[in-house]
Design an enzyme around this catalytic site. Structure first.
Site, PDB file in Angstrom:
ATOM      1  N   ASP A 177      -3.149   5.312  -7.217  1.00 27.65           N
ATOM      2  CA  ASP A 177      -2.333   4.562  -6.266  1.00 27.65           C
ATOM      3  C   ASP A 177      -0.872   4.658  -6.712  1.00 27.65           C
ATOM      4  O   ASP A 177      -0.527   4.298  -7.842  1.00 27.65           O
ATOM      5  CB  ASP A 177      -2.782   3.099  -6.247  1.00 27.65           C
ATOM      6  CG  ASP A 177      -2.328   2.365  -4.997  1.00 27.65           C
ATOM      7  OD1 ASP A 177      -1.625   2.976  -4.184  1.00 27.65           O
ATOM      8  OD2 ASP A 177      -2.678   1.183  -4.855  1.00 27.65           O
ATOM      9  N   ASP A 216      -0.213   7.052   0.218  1.00 22.76           N
ATOM     10  CA  ASP A 216       0.116   6.826  -1.195  1.00 22.76           C
ATOM     11  C   ASP A 216      -1.112   6.499  -2.043  1.00 22.76           C
ATOM     12  O   ASP A 216      -0.999   5.936  -3.126  1.00 22.76           O
ATOM     13  CB  ASP A 216       1.144   5.701  -1.319  1.00 22.76           C
ATOM     14  CG  ASP A 216       0.645   4.374  -0.782  1.00 22.76           C
ATOM     15  OD1 ASP A 216      -0.428   4.355  -0.129  1.00 22.76           O
ATOM     16  OD2 ASP A 216       1.314   3.351  -1.005  1.00 22.76           O
ATOM     17  N   GLU A 217      -2.290   6.881  -1.571  1.00 24.54           N
ATOM     18  CA  GLU A 217      -3.529   6.478  -2.238  1.00 24.54           C
ATOM     19  C   GLU A 217      -4.542   7.614  -2.176  1.00 24.54           C
ATOM     20  O   GLU A 217      -4.804   8.166  -1.099  1.00 24.54           O
ATOM     21  CB  GLU A 217      -4.063   5.232  -1.534  1.00 24.54           C
ATOM     22  CG  GLU A 217      -5.261   4.587  -2.153  1.00 24.54           C
ATOM     23  CD  GLU A 217      -5.708   3.379  -1.341  1.00 24.54           C
ATOM     24  OE1 GLU A 217      -6.646   2.702  -1.782  1.00 24.54           O
ATOM     25  OE2 GLU A 217      -5.135   3.121  -0.247  1.00 24.54           O
TER      26      GLU A 217
END
Length: 385
Positions: free
Chosen positions: A9, A104-105
């Site tokens: 993350d 973003d993960e």
């Protein structure tokens, strides 16, 4: 054999990308989102801003009251997408299976790769170093035997952390955490669990299974299993992007025709730019309209392949005429391009001069946007030159 799943993350992703692009922002409270004087929400906040209680999805007006000295920045989604792509390509060099869960993960399935890499903590540390070196961005990694526990592990290790949960210790790790830390538990479920005396994930794991099922139905079965750290969901590669969309909520509801047309032109420029950057054309254009009373309608048109702002804008304007039939102010407009196909360049001996000029124009405009970002708008008048 226990699976080896990593959840990676990115920390305060939008805010940290802005810092990479503008190093003078380092160390300052930074809030990325809509107009702080309007009705936008926070997309991302640096940890300096979070100390004042600012968090994602909070109204920008509230964020400004909590942290008035912060630097406020309008999101540049094309930049964040480019950084996300770079991170994904780095991860693909190390893992046979990478799932991009969001911009973003990421989830990595490294089951069986311990023979190649040895200690997974060492590999995770190396991934953090490589990503920081290649992009300038920090991240946090959780390691566990499934996606659920790996995700919770990374959330507990933030920011810039690394946490591994040994197989067999999933339930023990989860037991001390507040029940709201379990993904998928919303406000109503959280309140209902609280009324049942369930405060921690351990409380939930110890609660009679049949009573959870009677209270929540099939979801109760899932709650019982997840509270024990059980998750069978696999890491899956996502297919090609299916649509490109952009929408905006107005600071003040409006039914002014010129304002609505101008807003559509701005939205078209943003989705058109992203479409061309991916080498894609769209067959379907959809317009989304939300009125001040929150009634939402959509209108679509499917036809020939388009990737030019002028064509998309013309279709969107015609859809607005069909959609805007009520004498009610509009709160939100959105554009979505779907039914995508690769834009195959076809060299033709007698290519239409107008088509050549149009292609050249969009290449020039896109190069300018590459340099100055999407806050620079040209307007529909230039597309018809």
């Amino acid at each position: 054999m226990a699976r080896i799943i990593l959840h990676l993350d990115m920390d305060a992703f939008f805010a940290n990308v802005e810092r990479v692009l503008n190093p003078s922002l380092k160390g300052k409270p930074l809030i990325v989102g809509g107009n702080p004087e309007g009705r936008g929400v926070v997309s991302s906040a640096s940890y300096e801003a979070r100390k004042y209680g600012v968090h994602a999805a909070m109204p920008m007006s509230r964020a400004k009251k909590l942290c008035p000295h912060a630097v406020f920045i309008t999101p540049r989604h094309h930049c964040y997408g480019e950084f996300s792509g770079r991170i994904y390509r780095i991860l693909k060099d190390y893992a046979p299976l990478v799932e991009r869960a969001s911009i973003d993960e990421f989830y990595l399935d490294l089951t069986g790769c311990d023979r190649l890499y040895g200690d997974m903590l060492g590999l995770a540390g190396k991934l953090k170093e490589v990503i920081l070196r290649e992009t300038g961005l920090p991240c946090t990694i959780g390691i566990a035997s499934n996606k659920l526990v790996a995700k919770i592990a990374s959330s507990q290790a933030k920011p810039d952390g690394l946490l591994r949960i040994t197989p067999g210790e999933e339930a023990l790790f989860l037991s001390r955490l507040p029940v709201k830390e379990l993904p998928g538990i919303g406000e109503s479920t959280h309140k209902k669990l609280g009324d049942m005396g369930i405060r921690t994930i351990g409380d939930l794991a110890r609660f009679p299974r049949n009573l959870l099922v009677s209270s929540f139905g099939k979801a109760g079965e899932s709650l019982w299993e997840r509270a024990r750290g059980m998750d069978r969901e696999e890491v899956r590669e996502r297919g090609r992007q299916k649509s490109f969309s952009q929408e905006t909520t107005f600071e003040k509801d409006s039914e002014d025709p010129l304002f609505l047309k101008t807003t559509i032109s701005h939205l078209v420029e943003e989705v058109g730019y992203r479409l061309r950057k991916h080498g894609i054309k769209a067959k379907t254009v959809t317009l989304k309209v939300r009125y001040s009373d929150f009634r939402t309608i959509t209108r679509s048109r499917t036809g020939g392949e388009v990737d030019g702002d002028a064509e998309i804008y013309q279709i969107a304007r015609e859809l607005l005429k069909k959609a805007h039939t009520r004498r009610v102010r509009i709160r939100l407009l959105g554009i979505c391009l779907s039914n995508l196909t690769p834009a195959v360049a076809q060299k033709q001996l007698f290519e239409d001069e107008r088509e050549r000029r149009k292609s050249s124009l969009y290449r020039s405009l896109d190069r300018i946007r590459d340099k100055f970002g999407l806050k620079l708008h040209f307007g529909s008048s230039i597309w018809h030159q």
